[in-house]
Design a protein around this motif. Structure first.
Motif, PDB file in Angstrom:
ATOM      1  N   ARG A 189      13.670 -51.807   8.616  1.00 51.66           N
ATOM      2  CA  ARG A 189      13.232 -50.947   9.714  1.00 51.66           C
ATOM      3  C   ARG A 189      12.087 -51.593  10.489  1.00 51.66           C
ATOM      4  N   ALA A 207      11.416 -44.790  19.416  1.00 52.17           N
ATOM      5  CA  ALA A 207      11.629 -43.592  18.597  1.00 52.17           C
ATOM      6  C   ALA A 207      12.988 -42.970  18.890  1.00 52.17           C
ATOM      7  N   ILE A 212      13.646 -41.743  15.095  1.00 48.18           N
ATOM      8  CA  ILE A 212      12.440 -41.499  14.307  1.00 48.18           C
ATOM      9  C   ILE A 212      11.361 -40.978  15.260  1.00 48.18           C
ATOM     10  N   SER A 213      10.244 -40.523  14.709  1.00 49.61           N
ATOM     11  CA  SER A 213       9.176 -39.995  15.548  1.00 49.61           C
ATOM     12  C   SER A 213       8.313 -41.127  16.097  1.00 49.61           C
ATOM     13  N   LYS A 215       5.131 -41.193  15.947  1.00 50.52           N
ATOM     14  CA  LYS A 215       4.134 -41.483  14.916  1.00 50.52           C
ATOM     15  C   LYS A 215       4.666 -42.467  13.883  1.00 50.52           C
ATOM     16  N   THR A 216       5.947 -42.341  13.547  1.00 46.76           N
ATOM     17  CA  THR A 216       6.549 -43.275  12.599  1.00 46.76           C
ATOM     18  C   THR A 216       6.635 -44.666  13.198  1.00 46.76           C
ATOM     19  N   SER A 219       3.307 -46.233  12.924  1.00 48.66           N
ATOM     20  CA  SER A 219       3.043 -46.667  11.544  1.00 48.66           C
ATOM     21  C   SER A 219       3.745 -47.990  11.251  1.00 48.66           C
ATOM     22  N   HIS A 220       4.988 -48.124  11.714  1.00 53.12           N
ATOM     23  CA  HIS A 220       5.718 -49.372  11.489  1.00 53.12           C
ATOM     24  C   HIS A 220       5.061 -50.538  12.219  1.00 53.12           C
TER      25      HIS A 220
END
Length: 246
Positions: A189, A207, A212-213, A215-216, A219-220
């Motif tokens: 990912r 996203a 995915i969000s 925010k995710t 983070s990635h």
């Protein structure tokens, strides 16, 4: 799937069977699952190769992401899976990882043939390391794709000609790692996010594409920057471009 210049090649494979033997499905039959996140592409492949009486190919299932793929493949136990490399949920490599027991079944092995728009060496080598029997690009003709499916069913290794060299180069020497060591630190990912960032996508666009969000995504990106010891997305883009990942 209409470029007449694209043909399938093999590494250490026997000569292809006479295409005439496949007419009317005579003597040849293979059960196939299509895994691709673009519904229109799946529909096109189904129309092109799924005429069972003519091609011998029976499409027994479809999936658009990793979780769907694992569920459908486990339920239908096809002989061959046509697998896209970039999928929501972890990519083709994640499908291969979760289906490893099916691939190693001595009685009814499920074999995978990557079918992707990407011809990047990293993508090719990644799925081959994961257990796929071959890799062809989406410019392949319908006739050659049918032939490739049957060859994979029989245990051959099948590649579009210009891609076979990536695999040969990667595995020819035991002294060199098959993939970039820095890149190998990233999850599948994180690699997907890295590639999209390097192509100039905004976080919201990434996203949406990866389901995915935002925010995710953030983070990635933070994880990628930390693992690669980079400071910002501009350095990340240069890093990806230098490795021809864009």
């Amino acid at each position: 799937m209409s470029d007449p210049t694209e043909t399938s090649g093999t590494t250490g494979a026997a000569p292809a069977a006479d295409p005439a033997q496949g007419e009317g499905g005579a003597g040849r039959h293979v059960r196939v699952v299509l895994v691709d996140d673009h519904r229109m592409f799946r529909t096109g492949v189904q129309a092109e190769i799924g005429r069972t009486e003519e091609t011998g190919v029976e499409v027994v299932g479809e999936a658009a992401d990793v979780d769907q793929a694992v569920t459908v493949i486990t339920a239908t136990r096809p002989e061959v899976v046509l697998l896209d490399v970039h999928l929501p949920g972890g990519g083709g490599v994640e499908v291969l990882r979760r289906c490893a027991p099916l691939m190693s079944d001595p009685d009814r092995p499920v074999r995978f043939l990557a079918l992707s728009v990407s011809d990047a060496a990293e993508d090719v080598i990644g799925v081959i390391r994961g257990g796929a029997r071959g890799y062809v690009t989406k410019t392949i003709t319908g006739t050659d794709l049918v032939d490739s499916v049957f060859r994979v069913q029989e245990g051959d290794a099948v590649f579009s000609p210009r891609l076979a060299g990536f695999v040969l180069d990667a595995f020819a020497s035991t002294d060199a790692p098959p993939v970039d060591e820095d890149l190998d630190r990233l999850t599948q990912r994180e690699r997907e996010v890295l590639r999209l960032i390097a192509r100039g996508y905004a976080y919201k666009e990434i996203a949406k594409q990866l389901f995915i969000s935002v925010k995710t995504v953030e983070s990635h990106v933070s994880a990628v920057l930390r693992k690669l010891q980079l400071s910002n997305r501009h350095e990340l883009t240069r890093w990806a471009t230098a490795r021809r990942l864009v």
